[in-house]
Structures are given as C-alpha cells and as structure tokens.
Design a protein around this motif. Sequence first.
Motif, PDB file in Angstrom:
ATOM      1  N   LEU A 152       0.867  -1.173   0.000  1.00 14.70           N
ATOM      2  CA  LEU A 152       0.000   0.000   0.000  1.00 14.70           C
ATOM      3  C   LEU A 152       0.905   1.224   0.000  1.00 14.70           C
ATOM      4  CD1 LEU A 152      -2.979   0.963   0.253  1.00 14.70           C
ATOM      5  CD2 LEU A 152      -2.638   1.000   2.733  1.00 14.70           C
ATOM      6  N   VAL A 153       0.760   2.091  -1.006  1.00 12.91           N
ATOM      7  CA  VAL A 153       1.685   3.212  -1.208  1.00 12.91           C
ATOM      8  C   VAL A 153       0.932   4.534  -1.143  1.00 12.91           C
ATOM      9  CG1 VAL A 153       3.291   4.303  -2.833  1.00 12.91           C
ATOM     10  CG2 VAL A 153       3.215   1.799  -2.636  1.00 12.91           C
ATOM     11  N   TRP A 154       1.519   5.485  -0.445  1.00 15.06           N
ATOM     12  CA  TRP A 154       0.958   6.844  -0.432  1.00 15.06           C
ATOM     13  C   TRP A 154       1.588   7.634  -1.579  1.00 15.06           C
ATOM     14  CZ3 TRP A 154       2.981  11.408   2.845  1.00 15.06           C
ATOM     15  CH2 TRP A 154       2.189  12.542   2.624  1.00 15.06           C
ATOM     16  N   GLY A 155       0.735   8.127  -2.486  1.00 11.45           N
ATOM     17  CA  GLY A 155       1.246   8.801  -3.676  1.00 11.45           C
ATOM     18  C   GLY A 155       1.453  10.296  -3.526  1.00 11.45           C
ATOM     19  N   GLU A 156       0.667  10.977  -2.713  1.00 10.26           N
ATOM     20  CA  GLU A 156       0.735  12.417  -2.452  1.00 10.26           C
ATOM     21  C   GLU A 156       0.708  13.260  -3.722  1.00 10.26           C
ATOM     22  OE1 GLU A 156       3.049  15.668   0.330  1.00 10.26           O
ATOM     23  OE2 GLU A 156       4.125  13.916  -0.364  1.00 10.26           O
ATOM     24  N   GLY A 157      -0.471  13.279  -4.362  1.00  8.86           N
ATOM     25  CA  GLY A 157      -0.673  14.173  -5.495  1.00  8.86           C
ATOM     26  C   GLY A 157       0.286  13.923  -6.642  1.00  8.86           C
ATOM     27  N   TYR A 158       0.753  15.019  -7.250  1.00  9.83           N
ATOM     28  CA  TYR A 158       1.629  14.905  -8.411  1.00  9.83           C
ATOM     29  C   TYR A 158       2.990  14.304  -8.060  1.00  9.83           C
ATOM     30  CZ  TYR A 158      -1.514  17.441 -11.524  1.00  9.83           C
ATOM     31  OH  TYR A 158      -2.577  17.803 -12.307  1.00  9.83           O
ATOM     32  N   ARG A 159       3.317  14.232  -6.766  1.00  7.16           N
ATOM     33  CA  ARG A 159       4.603  13.648  -6.377  1.00  7.16           C
ATOM     34  C   ARG A 159       4.655  12.147  -6.626  1.00  7.16           C
ATOM     35  NH1 ARG A 159       6.225  16.788  -0.744  1.00  7.16           N
ATOM     36  NH2 ARG A 159       6.213  18.891  -1.612  1.00  7.16           N
ATOM     37  N   ILE A 160       3.492  11.573  -6.940  1.00  5.86           N
ATOM     38  CA  ILE A 160       3.479  10.161  -7.267  1.00  5.86           C
ATOM     39  C   ILE A 160       4.434   9.848  -8.416  1.00  5.86           C
ATOM     40  CG2 ILE A 160       1.530  10.389  -8.840  1.00  5.86           C
ATOM     41  CD1 ILE A 160       0.598   7.666  -8.077  1.00  5.86           C
ATOM     42  N   CYS A 161       4.654  10.844  -9.308  1.00  4.23           N
ATOM     43  CA  CYS A 161       5.559  10.638 -10.437  1.00  4.23           C
ATOM     44  C   CYS A 161       6.988  10.363  -9.968  1.00  4.23           C
ATOM     45  CB  CYS A 161       5.532  11.854 -11.365  1.00  4.23           C
ATOM     46  SG  CYS A 161       4.041  11.930 -12.382  1.00  4.23           S
ATOM     47  N   ASN A 162       7.343  10.863  -8.790  1.00  4.45           N
ATOM     48  CA  ASN A 162       8.641  10.530  -8.212  1.00  4.45           C
ATOM     49  C   ASN A 162       8.553   9.310  -7.310  1.00  4.45           C
ATOM     50  OD1 ASN A 162       9.931  12.788  -9.392  1.00  4.45           O
ATOM     51  ND2 ASN A 162       9.165  14.112  -7.763  1.00  4.45           N
ATOM     52  N   THR A 163       7.397   9.147  -6.661  1.00  5.33           N
ATOM     53  CA  THR A 163       7.214   8.059  -5.705  1.00  5.33           C
ATOM     54  C   THR A 163       7.444   6.690  -6.336  1.00  5.33           C
ATOM     55  OG1 THR A 163       5.655   9.330  -4.372  1.00  5.33           O
ATOM     56  CG2 THR A 163       5.543   6.950  -4.170  1.00  5.33           C
ATOM     57  N   LEU A 164       6.915   6.474  -7.533  1.00  8.12           N
ATOM     58  CA  LEU A 164       7.006   5.140  -8.133  1.00  8.12           C
ATOM     59  C   LEU A 164       8.442   4.746  -8.471  1.00  8.12           C
ATOM     60  CD1 LEU A 164       3.850   4.751 -10.380  1.00  8.12           C
ATOM     61  CD2 LEU A 164       4.186   4.266  -7.969  1.00  8.12           C
ATOM     62  N   ASP A 165       9.343   5.733  -8.552  1.00  9.18           N
ATOM     63  CA  ASP A 165      10.754   5.383  -8.759  1.00  9.18           C
ATOM     64  C   ASP A 165      11.277   4.499  -7.639  1.00  9.18           C
ATOM     65  OD1 ASP A 165      11.062   6.760 -11.150  1.00  9.18           O
ATOM     66  OD2 ASP A 165      11.636   8.626 -10.166  1.00  9.18           O
ATOM     67  N   TYR A 166      10.692   4.628  -6.455  1.00 13.77           N
ATOM     68  CA  TYR A 166      11.182   3.877  -5.296  1.00 13.77           C
ATOM     69  C   TYR A 166      10.742   2.424  -5.289  1.00 13.77           C
ATOM     70  CZ  TYR A 166      12.574   8.322  -3.153  1.00 13.77           C
ATOM     71  OH  TYR A 166      13.165   9.526  -2.887  1.00 13.77           O
ATOM     72  N   LEU A 167       9.827   2.049  -6.178  1.00 10.36           N
ATOM     73  CA  LEU A 167       9.380   0.655  -6.199  1.00 10.36           C
ATOM     74  C   LEU A 167      10.532  -0.301  -6.472  1.00 10.36           C
ATOM     75  CD1 LEU A 167       5.946   0.880  -8.046  1.00 10.36           C
ATOM     76  CD2 LEU A 167       6.350   0.432  -5.632  1.00 10.36           C
ATOM     77  N   LYS A 168      11.533   0.183  -7.189  1.00  6.09           N
ATOM     78  CA  LYS A 168      12.683  -0.688  -7.474  1.00  6.09           C
ATOM     79  C   LYS A 168      13.465  -1.016  -6.210  1.00  6.09           C
ATOM     80  CE  LYS A 168      15.801   3.139  -8.800  1.00  6.09           C
ATOM     81  NZ  LYS A 168      14.849   4.223  -8.519  1.00  6.09           N
ATOM     82  N   ASP A 169      13.248  -0.221  -5.140  1.00  3.95           N
ATOM     83  CA  ASP A 169      13.943  -0.482  -3.879  1.00  3.95           C
ATOM     84  C   ASP A 169      13.270  -1.569  -3.059  1.00  3.95           C
ATOM     85  OD1 ASP A 169      15.730   1.553  -4.502  1.00  3.95           O
ATOM     86  OD2 ASP A 169      14.584   3.079  -3.409  1.00  3.95           O
TER      87      ASP A 169
END
Length: 374
Positions: free
Chosen positions: A245-262
Amino acid sequence: MGHIEEIIISFITSIREKQRSSRKLLRIEKFENEVIGAVGSARKYNELGGYKEFYEVIIRLKKYGILQDVKNPRFNGKRPRLNDTYWISPKYVENIWNKADIAKVMNRLDLGFYLRQKKYQTEDEWRKILILYQFVKNKDAHIKITREERSLMLFKNEQLPDDIEAEKYLASSHGVSLMNRLKLSPEDLLYKVVHEPFQYWKNEAVPENYLHEVLVVEGLSTYQTLKEVIIRQLHWNFGPIPHYLVWGEGYRICNTLDYLKDITDDPTQLTIRYSGDIDYEGFNIYFDVKSKYTDFNILLAHPFYSFLISFSNEVATAVFKNQNLIEKNLDLLKEEFENHKETFEGIQALWNERKRIAQECINFETLYIKGGFH
C-alpha cells in the motif's frame, strides 16, 4: 472583483501580452460591445452593473497607467463620459536593462534568452538574476546543501510570485523556469534535490496470488484508513488485496514510483492500481503517471471509484479550485471504464457539472454505512 471587471482585465491583459513594446489603440464603443458579448447579453450586462461598472473599471485602468489618454480626444456620448479611444500602454518595454549591467552579468550567466525575448527584461527578473549572479560569482565560498536550503538562503528577502515561500521557490514552476532561462543546473547553485521519504506499508498477510499487487492511494487520510482496514483484517471489498500500500501524495506520485525498485526486484512485473479524487486533477495525476511509466502496468482501482460514485448525490461538491481541465482525459477515462459503464456515466456527469468527490469520502463511517465491508 466583479464579472465585468474580470472580463475587462482579461481582455486588456491578453492584448498587452501580444502588443510587444508599441502602444495599441482601444476603441471604447467597440470594446464595450465585446464585453457585453462576453457577458452573454445586454440584459445580463446591465444586471451586473452595466455601463457604470464598465466606466469605473476603465477609470481605474487609467489611474494605474494601463490606459492613457490620446491627444485631443472625442467622447463616447454617455454619462459619465469616457474618451472614445485610449492608448493601451505596453506591458513590456524592450531594452529595459542597462547594457553595461548585462555585459557584466554575462561573464557568469547565460542571458541569451533575455536578449532574444526582451519582454522578460523586467525589474523583478533582473533582481533575481543579480542574486544568482552574486552566488555564482562567489560559488567557491559555498558548499553543497539541499535545494530548499539554498532557495531560502538566496531568496529569503524577496517578494516572490504567488506568495511562494522562499524555501520553495527553486522547486516551484517559477523557479524552474528561471533556472531554465539562465541554463543553470543544480550543480551551478551547489544544491541537491532530496525527495520526500517513500511512504508505503507491506501487507505480510497477503495471499500468495496477490504478491504482485500494489495499491497507490493519492491521499494520506485514505492511505491510513485502508491500512487500518487490512491490519484489522476487515472484509475487503475493493478488488485484489494489495501486497504493498503506497501513499502517492498528489503529483509527487511521479517521483514516488521510482522507489518501487527499492522494494521489489522488477517493478514492471507488478500490477499497480491507482485511487485518487474524482475530479479533473485526480485524473490528470493518473494519466501523467501512466505517460511517464510506460513500462509499468498501471490501472485505475475501479472498485474505489464505483464505491464513491454509488453515493455521489450525497457527497459530490462543486469544483471551486481552478483545476486544469484536459478534455481528452474524459475520452481516455471512457476506455479505462469500458467494463464499468455505470461508474463512467457517473464520472462523466460529475465532469460535465464541474463537481468532484474527494477520496476522503472513503472512511470508516461510509464503509460501514455503504457496505464496503460486506
């Protein structure tokens, strides 16, 4: 600001943006007819204040120097009277900056953009450029810090557009544009970009066939509510149970998904479902993410939208904020909801009526009342 004033200001601003450095003649009778046309009818124009309001706005624009008298004017034949023509003063004056100052600053900064686009040679822009010039000139006396720290250090005494706080200026669209016009990089200003911490929760009890499931929730409150639902092992009626379960926080989701590789070996093997507000911006965020992460399997979390639409008459509110409406997104949504036609029809109705449903309507009260747990 009244409706007539808004129309007049909008028209005059549009003209001034296009007129470059030359004055332009404004014919009052023709202009008033254009304003009446924009209002919709002469009757509505009069209901909103009519000529009296029109006159007062024109006089204010004269006071501010935006409109200027012509020599030997004629009058428009109305009371109170106005000139039949006025000069619209140019918004941009070419070569406003001193050539010697430009030459000095060009030793450190690239001002090529401003030499080509002279309308940007404003006092406010020059003041910010001098701040950056002084920093670059003395760059060796500084060390690398974060973008927000550098922004505060540079612009703490500046009156910034849109009342942006000094520490947020370099990250704002205004700050990014300034950097681009000067061809400056973070290294030039000795700052690093620190992203918000990646906030997610891993559901250890997820069934094995759901290990690839990720649910991205745009709002923090809804994220916390859904997390509690899963922890308490309440019945889940919103499609596949998420492993992450991931918190996207508005338009910052575009950066958030980069962390899925971690947190996973191959993010492209995940099924990523998105849930956000039912409004123009909520769907803009979704399509922005899809366009950036074309290798990811990103879908709308349909059950959440169906749940919200099921009681839209009770919770829908008007879109008051000036949201960016992208018409083509409605066609894209129709495709996304191809197998959920009733939900799409509800979304389309809200879209056309300029209404929205905030995702925070998914809470323990509505879940109990509306059957989210059954």
